[in-house]
Design a protein around this motif. Structure first.
Motif, PDB file in Angstrom:
ATOM      1  N   PHE A  57       0.842  -1.196   0.000  1.00 51.09           N
ATOM      2  CA  PHE A  57       0.000   0.000   0.000  1.00 51.09           C
ATOM      3  C   PHE A  57       0.881   1.250   0.000  1.00 51.09           C
ATOM      4  CE2 PHE A  57      -3.717   2.268   2.331  1.00 51.09           C
ATOM      5  CZ  PHE A  57      -4.190   2.776   1.140  1.00 51.09           C
ATOM      6  N   SER A  58       1.943   1.233   0.797  1.00 49.43           N
ATOM      7  CA  SER A  58       2.893   2.355   0.852  1.00 49.43           C
ATOM      8  C   SER A  58       3.563   2.561  -0.507  1.00 49.43           C
ATOM      9  CB  SER A  58       3.966   2.100   1.912  1.00 49.43           C
ATOM     10  OG  SER A  58       3.400   1.975   3.201  1.00 49.43           O
ATOM     11  N   VAL A  59       3.941   1.460  -1.160  1.00 53.82           N
ATOM     12  CA  VAL A  59       4.582   1.534  -2.470  1.00 53.82           C
ATOM     13  C   VAL A  59       3.667   2.216  -3.476  1.00 53.82           C
ATOM     14  CG1 VAL A  59       5.294   0.146  -4.466  1.00 53.82           C
ATOM     15  CG2 VAL A  59       6.151  -0.414  -2.193  1.00 53.82           C
ATOM     16  N   LEU A  60       2.398   1.812  -3.503  1.00 53.04           N
ATOM     17  CA  LEU A  60       1.469   2.363  -4.493  1.00 53.04           C
ATOM     18  C   LEU A  60       1.154   3.825  -4.208  1.00 53.04           C
ATOM     19  CD1 LEU A  60      -0.832  -0.739  -4.967  1.00 53.04           C
ATOM     20  CD2 LEU A  60       0.787   0.209  -6.607  1.00 53.04           C
ATOM     21  N   ILE A  61       1.110   4.209  -2.931  1.00 52.65           N
ATOM     22  CA  ILE A  61       0.908   5.619  -2.602  1.00 52.65           C
ATOM     23  C   ILE A  61       2.104   6.434  -3.082  1.00 52.65           C
ATOM     24  CG2 ILE A  61       0.664   7.305  -0.737  1.00 52.65           C
ATOM     25  CD1 ILE A  61      -0.816   5.141   0.873  1.00 52.65           C
ATOM     26  N   LEU A  62       3.308   5.954  -2.798  1.00 51.08           N
ATOM     27  CA  LEU A  62       4.523   6.645  -3.246  1.00 51.08           C
ATOM     28  C   LEU A  62       4.546   6.778  -4.772  1.00 51.08           C
ATOM     29  CD1 LEU A  62       7.242   5.086  -0.916  1.00 51.08           C
ATOM     30  CD2 LEU A  62       6.677   7.517  -1.085  1.00 51.08           C
ATOM     31  N   TRP A  63       4.198   5.687  -5.442  1.00 50.94           N
ATOM     32  CA  TRP A  63       4.194   5.679  -6.906  1.00 50.94           C
ATOM     33  C   TRP A  63       3.203   6.703  -7.456  1.00 50.94           C
ATOM     34  CZ3 TRP A  63       1.623   1.675 -10.535  1.00 50.94           C
ATOM     35  CH2 TRP A  63       2.179   1.761 -11.811  1.00 50.94           C
ATOM     36  N   SER A  64       2.038   6.792  -6.816  1.00 50.84           N
ATOM     37  CA  SER A  64       1.005   7.714  -7.301  1.00 50.84           C
ATOM     38  C   SER A  64       1.397   9.173  -7.087  1.00 50.84           C
ATOM     39  CB  SER A  64      -0.332   7.429  -6.601  1.00 50.84           C
ATOM     40  OG  SER A  64      -0.283   7.836  -5.243  1.00 50.84           O
ATOM     41  N   LEU A  65       2.308   9.419  -6.148  1.00 51.16           N
ATOM     42  CA  LEU A  65       2.728  10.792  -5.853  1.00 51.16           C
ATOM     43  C   LEU A  65       3.908  11.242  -6.702  1.00 51.16           C
ATOM     44  CD1 LEU A  65       2.425  10.672  -1.970  1.00 51.16           C
ATOM     45  CD2 LEU A  65       0.951  11.932  -3.548  1.00 51.16           C
ATOM     46  N   LYS A  66       4.427  10.337  -7.518  1.00 54.68           N
ATOM     47  CA  LYS A  66       5.583  10.667  -8.351  1.00 54.68           C
ATOM     48  C   LYS A  66       5.277  11.866  -9.251  1.00 54.68           C
ATOM     49  CE  LYS A  66       8.802   8.764 -11.717  1.00 54.68           C
ATOM     50  NZ  LYS A  66       9.198   7.606 -12.503  1.00 54.68           N
ATOM     51  N   GLY A  67       6.197  12.830  -9.229  1.00 57.24           N
ATOM     52  CA  GLY A  67       6.046  13.984 -10.096  1.00 57.24           C
ATOM     53  C   GLY A  67       5.303  15.151  -9.484  1.00 57.24           C
ATOM     54  N   HIS A  68       4.607  14.946  -8.363  1.00 62.23           N
ATOM     55  CA  HIS A  68       3.914  16.056  -7.724  1.00 62.23           C
ATOM     56  C   HIS A  68       4.934  17.020  -7.123  1.00 62.23           C
ATOM     57  CE1 HIS A  68      -0.455  15.126  -7.734  1.00 62.23           C
ATOM     58  NE2 HIS A  68       0.008  13.945  -8.088  1.00 62.23           N
ATOM     59  N   GLN A  69       4.678  18.302  -7.247  1.00 63.34           N
ATOM     60  CA  GLN A  69       5.612  19.323  -6.774  1.00 63.34           C
ATOM     61  C   GLN A  69       5.900  19.159  -5.283  1.00 63.34           C
ATOM     62  OE1 GLN A  69       7.039  21.377  -8.944  1.00 63.34           O
ATOM     63  NE2 GLN A  69       8.356  22.196  -7.331  1.00 63.34           N
ATOM     64  N   PHE A  70       4.856  18.887  -4.515  1.00 66.19           N
ATOM     65  CA  PHE A  70       5.026  18.765  -3.070  1.00 66.19           C
ATOM     66  C   PHE A  70       5.792  17.508  -2.680  1.00 66.19           C
ATOM     67  CE2 PHE A  70       3.407  17.663   1.228  1.00 66.19           C
ATOM     68  CZ  PHE A  70       3.904  18.762   1.900  1.00 66.19           C
ATOM     69  N   PHE A  71       5.691  16.501  -3.523  1.00 64.55           N
ATOM     70  CA  PHE A  71       6.366  15.241  -3.230  1.00 64.55           C
ATOM     71  C   PHE A  71       7.436  14.939  -4.275  1.00 64.55           C
ATOM     72  CE2 PHE A  71       2.654  14.603  -0.601  1.00 64.55           C
ATOM     73  CZ  PHE A  71       3.175  13.958   0.495  1.00 64.55           C
ATOM     74  N   LYS A  72       8.335  15.891  -4.481  1.00 61.52           N
ATOM     75  CA  LYS A  72       9.438  15.686  -5.418  1.00 61.52           C
ATOM     76  C   LYS A  72      10.475  14.780  -4.770  1.00 61.52           C
ATOM     77  CE  LYS A  72       8.844  18.221  -9.227  1.00 61.52           C
ATOM     78  NZ  LYS A  72       9.038  17.759 -10.586  1.00 61.52           N
ATOM     79  N   LEU A  73      10.065  13.560  -4.455  1.00 64.57           N
ATOM     80  CA  LEU A  73      10.987  12.674  -3.757  1.00 64.57           C
ATOM     81  C   LEU A  73      11.025  11.287  -4.349  1.00 64.57           C
ATOM     82  CD1 LEU A  73       9.215  10.629  -1.649  1.00 64.57           C
ATOM     83  CD2 LEU A  73       8.716  12.834  -0.664  1.00 64.57           C
ATOM     84  N   VAL A  74      10.037  10.939  -5.141  1.00 69.02           N
ATOM     85  CA  VAL A  74       9.970   9.579  -5.657  1.00 69.02           C
ATOM     86  C   VAL A  74      11.078   9.310  -6.675  1.00 69.02           C
ATOM     87  CG1 VAL A  74       8.472   7.903  -6.815  1.00 69.02           C
ATOM     88  CG2 VAL A  74       7.514   9.487  -5.187  1.00 69.02           C
ATOM     89  N   GLU A  75      11.563  10.393  -7.318  1.00 70.58           N
ATOM     90  CA  GLU A  75      12.647  10.209  -8.283  1.00 70.58           C
ATOM     91  C   GLU A  75      13.995   9.965  -7.604  1.00 70.58           C
ATOM     92  OE1 GLU A  75       9.345  12.189 -10.270  1.00 70.58           O
ATOM     93  OE2 GLU A  75      10.406  12.635  -8.433  1.00 70.58           O
ATOM     94  N   LYS A  76      14.067  10.242  -6.306  1.00 66.16           N
ATOM     95  CA  LYS A  76      15.323  10.092  -5.574  1.00 66.16           C
ATOM     96  C   LYS A  76      15.708   8.615  -5.489  1.00 66.16           C
ATOM     97  CE  LYS A  76      15.359  14.513  -4.447  1.00 66.16           C
ATOM     98  NZ  LYS A  76      16.319  15.442  -4.989  1.00 66.16           N
ATOM     99  N   PRO A  77      17.008   8.320  -5.653  1.00 64.51           N
ATOM    100  CA  PRO A  77      17.467   6.917  -5.551  1.00 64.51           C
ATOM    101  C   PRO A  77      17.069   6.256  -4.240  1.00 64.51           C
ATOM    102  CG  PRO A  77      19.205   8.311  -6.421  1.00 64.51           C
ATOM    103  CD  PRO A  77      18.100   9.236  -6.007  1.00 64.51           C
ATOM    104  N   LEU A  78      17.078   7.034  -3.147  1.00 65.12           N
ATOM    105  CA  LEU A  78      16.690   6.494  -1.847  1.00 65.12           C
ATOM    106  C   LEU A  78      15.296   5.893  -1.887  1.00 65.12           C
ATOM    107  CD1 LEU A  78      16.879   6.227   1.321  1.00 65.12           C
ATOM    108  CD2 LEU A  78      15.927   8.542   1.415  1.00 65.12           C
ATOM    109  N   VAL A  79      14.346   6.641  -2.466  1.00 62.62           N
ATOM    110  CA  VAL A  79      12.960   6.190  -2.495  1.00 62.62           C
ATOM    111  C   VAL A  79      12.787   5.038  -3.472  1.00 62.62           C
ATOM    112  CG1 VAL A  79      10.568   6.909  -2.812  1.00 62.62           C
ATOM    113  CG2 VAL A  79      12.234   8.509  -1.899  1.00 62.62           C
ATOM    114  N   LEU A  80      13.445   5.119  -4.616  1.00 68.65           N
ATOM    115  CA  LEU A  80      13.353   4.038  -5.602  1.00 68.65           C
ATOM    116  C   LEU A  80      13.895   2.741  -5.027  1.00 68.65           C
ATOM    117  CD1 LEU A  80      14.428   5.956  -8.829  1.00 68.65           C
ATOM    118  CD2 LEU A  80      12.126   5.250  -8.181  1.00 68.65           C
TER     119      LEU A  80
END
Length: 198
Positions: A57-80
């Motif tokens: 569930f956490s993975v899919l939430i993170l994936w859905s937030l990819k690219g949002h200005q407020f959550f510019k974190l999914v592209e980070k290697p740490l999150v991937l």
């Protein structure tokens, strides 16, 4: 200048970690309240059955937030890398809970039902694309199409039968499979809009 850059990077990492932690906390609280407070799942099953739900569930939430200005974190290697670890753990724990005790709807007598077989197959195909798409040199567009398609099928065959029966939802809370399906559809629609510049 170097010290300022390091401090800025540390602040960004701290903010990213806090956001990730909040996402996992929200997913965890939802799963715990739904399955243990309102549902019939025993507390002893939290470390494997419920934790498995929280991971994906956490993975899919993170994936859905990819690219949002407020959550510019999914592209980070740490999150991937975190997503990869969570998906790998989900696959491992799913092997443990793939039993009639945990997933009655997956079984007919002592073997997997048709929907159970199809859900497991779709999940395996999604994992193959996720971990091996680059190895077999699939294009990014095809990888995305296959991944979203297989995840959607995995969720439909897993919990689709209960989505239109709100009277069966524990505490009136929508199933995690339904919320996850909505997230996958949202990601797919957003990707189509971006590619077509709609």
């Amino acid at each position: 200048m170097i010290i300022l850059a390091v401090k800025k990077n540390n602040n960004c990492m701290l903010k990213a970690n806090i956001k990730i932690g909040l996402i996992i906390l929200v997913a965890g609280l939802y799963a715990i309240v739904r399955y243990h407070v309102f549902g019939p799942v025993l507390w002893r099953d939290l470390p494997v059955f419920t934790f498995n739900k929280i991971l994906i569930f956490s993975v899919l939430i993170l994936w859905s937030l990819k690219g949002h200005q407020f959550f510019k974190l999914v592209e980070k290697p740490l999150v991937l890398n975190l997503i990869k670890i969570f998906v790998a753990l989900h696959i491992l724990l799913s092997q443990i809970v793939l039993k009639p005790y945990y997933l009655k709807s997956f079984f007919a007598d002592d073997s997997l039902s048709l929907s159970g077989n199809l859900s497991v197959w779709a999940g395996a195909m999604a994992a193959a694309v996720f971990f091996g798409g680059k190895l077999i040199q699939l294009s990014q567009a095809l990888r995305f199409l296959l991944l979203t398609g297989f995840i959607a099928l995995h969720l439909i065959f897993m919990g689709g039968a209960s989505w239109l029966q709100p009277q069966t939802w524990y505490g009136g809370m929508p199933p995690i499979t339904l919320i996850s399906f909505v997230l996958v559809v949202y990601v797919a629609v957003r990707q189509i809009r971006v590619n077509n510049n709609i």
